[in-house]
Design a protein around this motif. Structure first.
Motif, PDB file in Angstrom:
ATOM      1  N   TYR A   1       3.824   5.436 -12.260  1.00 42.92           N
ATOM      2  CA  TYR A   1       5.240   5.698 -12.781  1.00 42.92           C
ATOM      3  C   TYR A   1       5.549   6.582 -11.955  1.00 42.92           C
ATOM      4  N   ILE A   2       5.909   7.338 -10.968  1.00 45.77           N
ATOM      5  CA  ILE A   2       6.194   8.705 -10.769  1.00 45.77           C
ATOM      6  C   ILE A   2       6.442   8.275  -9.112  1.00 45.77           C
ATOM      7  N   ASN A   3       7.774   9.102  -8.491  1.00 42.80           N
ATOM      8  CA  ASN A   3       7.267   9.037  -7.512  1.00 42.80           C
ATOM      9  C   ASN A   3       7.992  10.239  -6.829  1.00 42.80           C
ATOM     10  N   ILE A   4       6.591  10.393  -5.633  1.00 43.99           N
ATOM     11  CA  ILE A   4       6.070  11.591  -5.705  1.00 43.99           C
ATOM     12  C   ILE A   4       6.544  12.599  -4.431  1.00 43.99           C
ATOM     13  N   GLU A   5       7.316  12.058  -3.656  1.00 44.98           N
ATOM     14  CA  GLU A   5       8.494  12.257  -3.142  1.00 44.98           C
ATOM     15  C   GLU A   5       9.745  13.093  -3.258  1.00 44.98           C
ATOM     16  N   LEU A   6      10.540  12.102  -4.442  1.00 45.42           N
ATOM     17  CA  LEU A   6      11.444  12.820  -4.769  1.00 45.42           C
ATOM     18  C   LEU A   6      11.354  14.543  -5.516  1.00 45.42           C
ATOM     19  N   LEU A   7       9.519  14.083  -6.054  1.00 46.55           N
ATOM     20  CA  LEU A   7       9.587  15.401  -7.632  1.00 46.55           C
ATOM     21  C   LEU A   7       9.457  16.147  -6.232  1.00 46.55           C
ATOM     22  N   PHE A   8       8.357  16.251  -5.900  1.00 43.12           N
ATOM     23  CA  PHE A   8       8.459  17.479  -5.130  1.00 43.12           C
ATOM     24  C   PHE A   8       8.829  18.342  -4.370  1.00 43.12           C
ATOM     25  N   GLU A   9      10.366  16.724  -3.662  1.00 49.91           N
ATOM     26  CA  GLU A   9      11.613  17.887  -3.278  1.00 49.91           C
ATOM     27  C   GLU A   9      12.075  18.281  -3.754  1.00 49.91           C
TER      28      GLU A   9
ATOM     29  N   ASP B   1       0.642  -1.090   0.019  1.00 50.57           N
ATOM     30  CA  ASP B   1      -0.067  -0.038   0.160  1.00 50.57           C
ATOM     31  C   ASP B   1       0.954   1.669  -0.431  1.00 50.57           C
ATOM     32  N   LYS B   2       1.510   0.717  -1.080  1.00 53.44           N
ATOM     33  CA  LYS B   2       2.885   2.601  -0.445  1.00 53.44           C
ATOM     34  C   LYS B   2       2.571   2.972  -2.278  1.00 53.44           C
ATOM     35  N   HIS B   3       1.675   3.379  -2.992  1.00 52.67           N
ATOM     36  CA  HIS B   3       1.345   4.366  -4.381  1.00 52.67           C
ATOM     37  C   HIS B   3       1.819   5.361  -4.791  1.00 52.67           C
ATOM     38  N   GLY B   4       2.655   5.485  -4.849  1.00 50.81           N
ATOM     39  CA  GLY B   4       3.142   6.984  -5.167  1.00 50.81           C
ATOM     40  C   GLY B   4       4.422   6.868  -4.697  1.00 50.81           C
ATOM     41  N   PHE B   5       5.399   5.336  -4.372  1.00 49.29           N
ATOM     42  CA  PHE B   5       6.162   5.684  -3.675  1.00 49.29           C
ATOM     43  C   PHE B   5       7.361   5.241  -4.337  1.00 49.29           C
ATOM     44  N   GLY B   6       7.234   4.234  -5.293  1.00 48.36           N
ATOM     45  CA  GLY B   6       8.005   3.505  -6.162  1.00 48.36           C
ATOM     46  C   GLY B   6       8.154   4.886  -7.438  1.00 48.36           C
ATOM     47  N   SER B   7       8.950   3.543  -7.930  1.00 52.12           N
ATOM     48  CA  SER B   7       9.325   4.606  -9.656  1.00 52.12           C
ATOM     49  C   SER B   7      10.771   5.264  -9.150  1.00 52.12           C
ATOM     50  N   LYS B   8      11.780   5.452  -8.411  1.00 50.59           N
ATOM     51  CA  LYS B   8      12.199   6.344  -7.712  1.00 50.59           C
ATOM     52  C   LYS B   8      13.340   6.397  -9.050  1.00 50.59           C
ATOM     53  N   LYS B   9      14.011   5.275  -9.587  1.00 48.28           N
ATOM     54  CA  LYS B   9      15.000   5.195 -10.969  1.00 48.28           C
ATOM     55  C   LYS B   9      14.318   6.429 -12.146  1.00 48.28           C
ATOM     56  N   ALA B  10      12.744   5.806 -12.594  1.00 49.64           N
ATOM     57  CA  ALA B  10      12.193   6.639 -13.227  1.00 49.64           C
ATOM     58  C   ALA B  10      12.123   8.634 -13.550  1.00 49.64           C
ATOM     59  N   THR B  11      12.148   8.422 -11.540  1.00 46.94           N
ATOM     60  CA  THR B  11      11.693   9.872 -11.465  1.00 46.94           C
ATOM     61  C   THR B  11      12.741  10.818 -11.272  1.00 46.94           C
ATOM     62  N   LYS B  12      13.979  10.104 -11.142  1.00 48.32           N
ATOM     63  CA  LYS B  12      15.162  10.526 -11.161  1.00 48.32           C
ATOM     64  C   LYS B  12      16.260  11.282 -12.316  1.00 48.32           C
ATOM     65  N   SER B  13      15.672  10.161 -13.440  1.00 49.79           N
ATOM     66  CA  SER B  13      16.000  10.183 -14.816  1.00 49.79           C
ATOM     67  C   SER B  13      15.240  11.515 -15.206  1.00 49.79           C
ATOM     68  N   LEU B  14      13.396  11.595 -14.972  1.00 49.73           N
ATOM     69  CA  LEU B  14      12.767  12.620 -15.222  1.00 49.73           C
ATOM     70  C   LEU B  14      13.186  14.478 -14.689  1.00 49.73           C
ATOM     71  N   ILE B  15      13.501  13.960 -13.912  1.00 48.49           N
ATOM     72  CA  ILE B  15      14.341  15.535 -12.978  1.00 48.49           C
ATOM     73  C   ILE B  15      15.209  15.391 -13.495  1.00 48.49           C
TER      74      ILE B  15
END
Length: 399
Positions: A102-110, A68-82
């Motif tokens: 598809y995206i990590n909300i913690e990394l994105l909003f940081e 139940d950790k939706h939004g907290f996966g996809s770390k590598k994909a989000t770093k590439s997006l950044i």
């Protein structure tokens, strides 16, 4: 301006088409526009950017189902997006659905807090301010106002099969999503705007910009749809959804099929193959189509569009039907009634099948050809995507 939109899909589904309509308008007015997306193949955008890949999506799904950790996966994909955002250096970052595996909300909003660029976030549902679900109103849950826990919809989208992490998710989202210096929230309906004001996102300015549709596509469209399905002498009752389930009113169509007359038939677009095989004989099931032209043909062939949603934000399906000259009947739930003006259809009490049937019969005995011009005029005046999405350009300029 150089604008980057971020959404789960690009050019498909209602949110995907909204993103590409905005993209088209930006480019027509000489701006640069890009759409970063997470799933499926892109349509109608030659400047799209894929976020991650299918494997990333599958791993994010697995993390959601198990923990139940939706939004907290996809770390590598989000770093590439950044990294891509850094290279692109947009003037505006416009978020749409940031859920969807598809995206990590913690990394994105940081990152968003660090770069301090103007951010627009269009909320297409309630996921941003709950600990799990994307909608809660139809089950009467108000835990999101104070703090989610013991989620009654743990197995609904985004489904968790084992753990209930809603309490921690709520606390994390509150910390992650608040404190962005220059962010404006947009909701397509007044209904959702009122909910957001009661949530922890209420600290941000909120603007209501209704969804719009491309009236060059969603207009009365001739086809052989009736002939293909042997429906030449039938009164067609239409339903359309990306995913048919309880919230979208699937069960009401099943109940309705037991009440309709011999010269009436139900057509449901968007059913799964499994659902299609189980439908009653007087319901024609059509699996999901991403062809807007095909949808316009079906809307145009129908006599009435039924949207028995138990909760929705501002469904574009209502607008698409009206644009094709077909009246709409919807339950008085969420933001769905907000686009139904007098004479363009009926708003009935939630779950009232008798009132629904009576409304169908009233429409059945009216002349569609004459009235369809009224529906089309109403949509052109208020919900043409160029008119509606110009408001986004005004908002981009103001921030």
């Amino acid at each position: 301006m150089r604008v980057l939109q971020i959404n789960s899909v690009c050019g498909t589904g209602s949110t995907g088409r909204i993103a590409t309509d905005i993209d088209k308008l930006l480019k027509e007015q000489g701006h640069e526009s890009y759409i970063a997306y997470g799933r499926d193949l892109p349509k109608n955008c030659d400047t799209s950017i894929r976020i991650g890949n299918r494997f990333d999506n599958y791993m994010h799904v697995a993390k959601t189902r198990m923990f139940d950790k939706h939004g907290f996966g996809s770390k590598k994909a989000t770093k590439s997006l950044i990294a891509n955002i850094d290279k692109l250096n947009p003037d505006i970052i416009h978020l749409h659905n940031i859920h969807g595996y598809y995206i990590n909300i913690e990394l994105l909003f940081e990152y968003l807090k660090k770069i301090d660029k103007p951010v627009i976030w269009t909320l297409h549902d309630c996921w941003s301010f709950t600990g799990h679900c994307s909608y809660f109103d139809y089950i009467g849950c108000e835990k999101w106002k104070t703090g989610c826990c013991g989620c009654p919809q743990k197995k609904s989208y985004p489904s968790s099969l084992f753990l209930d992490n809603s309490k921690e998710n709520f606390a994390m989202k509150k910390e992650i999503f608040t404190g962005v210096n220059n962010m404006t929230l947009v909701t397509p309906s007044k209904w959702l705007a009122d909910l957001v004001k009661e949530s922890f996102l209420g600290e941000y300015p909120i603007k209501v910009i209704n969804n719009g549709i491309d009236l060059n596509v969603f207009k009365p469209t001739e086809s052989n749809f009736r002939e293909r399905y042997n429906l030449e002498n039938k009164f067609i009752i239409l339903g359309v959804a990306n995913i048919w389930g309880e919230r979208k009113g699937y069960d009401y169509f099943i109940d309705l099929s037991k009440k309709i007359k011999e010269d009436e038939v139900i057509v449901m677009v968007g059913v799964t193959k499994r659902q299609k095989n189980k439908l009653p004989k007087n319901i024609i099931g059509i699996t999901r189509t991403n062809s807007a032209r095909e949808l316009a043909e079906i809307y145009s062939a129908a006599d009435v569009f039924i949207n028995p949603t138990l909760e929705d934000n501002f469904p574009t399906t209502n607008l698409e039907a009206l644009g094709c000259g077909t009246p709409v009947i919807t339950f008085n739930t969420g933001g769905s009634p907000e686009c139904i003006s007098e004479g363009c259809g009926f708003v009935v009490e939630k779950g009232n099948l008798t009132e629904l049937i009576n409304s169908i019969q009233i429409i059945k005995h009216k002349e569609k050809v004459v009235l369809s011009q009224k529906y089309i005029k109403h949509v052109k005046k208020v919900y043409d995507s160029h008119y509606k999405f110009d408001k986004y350009l005004d908002l981009y300029n103001s921030v």
